[in-house]
Every structure is written in C-alpha cells, then in structure tokens.
Design a protein around this motif. Structure first.
Motif, short mmCIF file in Angstrom:
data_model
loop_
_atom_site.label_atom_id
_atom_site.label_comp_id
_atom_site.label_asym_id
_atom_site.label_seq_id
_atom_site.Cartn_x
_atom_site.Cartn_y
_atom_site.Cartn_z
N SER A 246 0.83 -1.21 0.00
CA SER A 246 0.00 0.00 0.00
C SER A 246 0.86 1.25 0.00
N ALA A 247 1.98 1.23 0.70
CA ALA A 247 2.86 2.40 0.72
C ALA A 247 3.34 2.74 -0.69
N ALA A 248 3.64 1.70 -1.49
CA ALA A 248 4.09 1.95 -2.86
C ALA A 248 2.98 2.63 -3.67
N ASP A 249 1.75 2.21 -3.46
CA ASP A 249 0.62 2.84 -4.19
C ASP A 249 0.52 4.32 -3.81
N ILE A 250 0.69 4.61 -2.54
CA ILE A 250 0.62 6.01 -2.08
C ILE A 250 1.75 6.81 -2.69
N VAL A 251 2.98 6.26 -2.67
CA VAL A 251 4.13 6.96 -3.21
C VAL A 251 3.96 7.19 -4.71
N SER B 147 -8.70 19.80 -4.18
CA SER B 147 -8.48 18.36 -3.95
C SER B 147 -8.35 17.60 -5.26
N GLY B 148 -7.74 18.19 -6.27
CA GLY B 148 -7.53 17.52 -7.54
C GLY B 148 -8.64 17.78 -8.54
N PRO B 149 -8.56 17.17 -9.70
CA PRO B 149 -7.51 16.21 -10.08
C PRO B 149 -6.24 16.84 -10.65
N SER B 150 -6.27 18.17 -10.97
CA SER B 150 -5.08 18.77 -11.56
C SER B 150 -4.50 19.88 -10.69
N GLY C 241 -7.78 2.84 0.22
CA GLY C 241 -8.96 2.62 1.05
C GLY C 241 -8.92 3.22 2.43
N ILE C 242 -8.06 4.21 2.67
CA ILE C 242 -7.98 4.86 3.98
C ILE C 242 -8.53 6.28 3.87
N ASP C 243 -9.52 6.56 4.70
CA ASP C 243 -10.13 7.90 4.71
C ASP C 243 -9.49 8.75 5.80
N LEU C 244 -8.72 9.72 5.37
CA LEU C 244 -8.07 10.64 6.31
C LEU C 244 -8.92 11.91 6.48
N PRO C 245 -8.75 12.59 7.57
CA PRO C 245 -9.38 13.91 7.71
C PRO C 245 -8.90 14.85 6.61
N ARG C 246 -9.63 15.90 6.35
CA ARG C 246 -9.31 16.79 5.23
C ARG C 246 -8.21 17.80 5.57
N VAL C 247 -8.08 18.22 6.82
CA VAL C 247 -7.16 19.31 7.14
C VAL C 247 -5.88 18.80 7.75
N SER C 248 -4.80 19.59 7.60
CA SER C 248 -3.48 19.17 8.05
C SER C 248 -3.40 19.01 9.57
N VAL D 229 -2.57 14.68 0.26
CA VAL D 229 -2.34 13.56 1.18
C VAL D 229 -3.63 12.74 1.34
N GLN D 230 -4.74 13.40 1.48
CA GLN D 230 -6.01 12.68 1.63
C GLN D 230 -6.31 11.83 0.40
N ALA D 231 -6.09 12.40 -0.80
CA ALA D 231 -6.35 11.66 -2.04
C ALA D 231 -5.41 10.46 -2.18
N ALA D 232 -4.15 10.63 -1.75
CA ALA D 232 -3.18 9.53 -1.85
C ALA D 232 -3.60 8.34 -1.00
N PHE D 233 -4.03 8.59 0.22
CA PHE D 233 -4.43 7.48 1.09
C PHE D 233 -5.77 6.89 0.69
N LYS D 234 -6.56 7.68 0.01
CA LYS D 234 -7.83 7.14 -0.48
C LYS D 234 -7.59 6.05 -1.53
N GLN D 235 -6.42 6.09 -2.20
CA GLN D 235 -6.10 5.08 -3.20
C GLN D 235 -5.99 3.68 -2.59
#
Length: 268
Positions: free
Chosen positions: A153-158, A174-177, A193-200, A185-191
C-alpha cells in the motif's frame, strides 16, 4: 244815543306802562339767566376739565444716579456674558480632554496588542527554527535508515503523489489537476482505502507518531505541532518527500533538507 252804547266792548283792557315794564324786566332777567346758564354749559361741554400733575424736576444728583445705575447694569451684563463664555470654554476643554484621553488609551491598547503579537510571533519563529535545526541535524545522521523502498500500500501512495508532481497548488483544492497539501495527502491514502481527515491539523494526529530518523515510505510528514500542523506531505523514501508546497513550486518532490519537517505519523 247810539244803538251799540249798551253793548260792552270786546277789547281787552289796556295795561299800564308800569305793568308792561315790570313784566318785560322779569322776562329779561329769566332770559338772561338762561343765556348765562346755556353759555356756561356750552363752555363746560366744549372744554373738558383736565388735571395737571407736576413731575419732579430731574436734578443733577438724580441724573448722576441714573447714569451710575445704567453703567452698573451694563457692567453686570458684560460680566455675565464673560462668565458664560468662560463656562462654555471650560466645558469644551473638558470634553476635548476626555476625548484625547480615550484616544490615548485606545492607541496604547493597540500598541500593546501589536507588541504582544510580535513577541508571540518571534517566540514561535525561534521555536520553529530551533526544531528545524535539531531535526536537520538528526536527519543528516539517519539518512541510511530512511532509504527503504516502498512496498504494498505504501508503494501505491508513493506512486500516486509522484504522479501529481508538476500540478498546481491551489488552496482548498483536492484535484484532479490542482491540490493543496492536505488535499493531496487525503487523495493519496484514499487510493488504498484509507479515509483521512481533510485538514493538516487532523492529519498530523491520524496515526502513530514516529521519529524522523526512522521514517518509512508512506509516512505523513507534518510541519508545526501535532494537532496544530500548518503543512503536510508524504515521505517517499531516500530522504525525499512529495507535497503540494505553495503556488510557486506547485506539487514537488524535495529533499528533507529543503524544509525539515517537525514530525511524522504512520498510518499504514
């Protein structure tokens, strides 16, 4: 003898001269009396009786007293006007002094607040600089422990964050461009299946705190305090991170020495 001699004469008897004279005198006296009374009445009717009042003669002493009284009255009026002007000037001065005092207090409070804000900002800046210096030193001695290759999963995020390098930085995007730091960061972890909070701020406490000399690809780096972070990025290995930095660099891959982070959390 005449035939009318026995008939009495119808002529009135003649009056004597003395009788006529006496009667004429009486009548004349009556008429004279009436004439005098009438004349007196006419005179009284034509000229009404008036009463003359004698006014006191204005002597030199009385004139002096009148002049003195007028001068005293004029002086009293001038004194009253002068006192009224003084009272108005005093009231105006008091009002202006009160306004000046309030303005001075307001300026003093604003100056004190500005000084306190500057002091706090300087203290925070000094603290950040000290933390960065410490972290930079620890990072330079631990590069060998941070060169692992991402797997799973880390490789997918990277791979995801590296694929966004070159995109624009737009605050709140929040993307896509285009992205901001926490949106990327939120979009990367969503790849994975992890839902992170939106703010830093929330992302800086989303996982377990890890030491900066023991980083693994996929760890979330943060700048500022845990729970009060103002910037986040993803560690991609080999002493590098990818983050949506600012409007000048956009999404970029940078070495840790470019801007040493404050801390890191591990979600995977």
């Amino acid at each position: 003898m005449s035939h009318t001699a026995h008939i009495r004469s119808h002529r009135k008897p003649r009056r004597s001269a003395s009788t006529i004279a006496m009667r004429a005198g009486v009548a004349g006296g009556v008429l004279s009396t009436l004439a005098v009374a009438g004349a007196s009445g006419s005179a009284n009717a034509a000229e009404p009786v008036t009463q003359t009042l004698e006014l006191p003669t204005l002597t030199a002493d009385m004139a002096a007293q009148v002049a003195e009284s007028a001068a005293a009255t004029q002086q009293a009026a001038a004194n009253y006007q002068l006192q009224a002007e003084r009272d108005a000037a005093a009231a105006k001065a008091a009002k202006q002094a009160k306004a000046d005092l309030a303005e001075a207090k307001k300026k003093a409070a604003a100056k004190k607040a500005a000084q306190e804000a500057a002091r706090q900002e300087a203290a925070e800046r000094a603290s950040r600089n000290a933390e960065r210096a410490t972290l930079s030193a620890s990072t330079s001695t631990s590069t060998s422990t941070s060169t692992s290759t991402a797997t799973g999963s880390a490789a997918d995020i990277v791979n995801f964050v590296r694929a966004q390098v070159g995109d624009a930085y737009v605050l709140g995007s929040s993307g896509p461009s285009s992205w901001d730091c926490s949106g990327l960061v939120q979009a990367a972890f969503k790849q994975v299946g992890i839902d992170l909070p939106r703010v830093s701020q929330s992302q800086s406490t989303a996982g377990s705190q890890v030491s900066l000399d023991n980083l693994l690809p996929g760890d979330i780096l943060y700048w500022g305090g845990a729970g009060s972070a103002y910037h986040v990025a993803v560690y991609v290995g080999d002493g590098m991170f990818v983050g949506a930095q600012n409007s000048s660099t956009g999404v970029a891959e940078k070495p840790l020495s470019y801007d040493p982070p404050t801390g890191a959390v591990r979600v995977l």
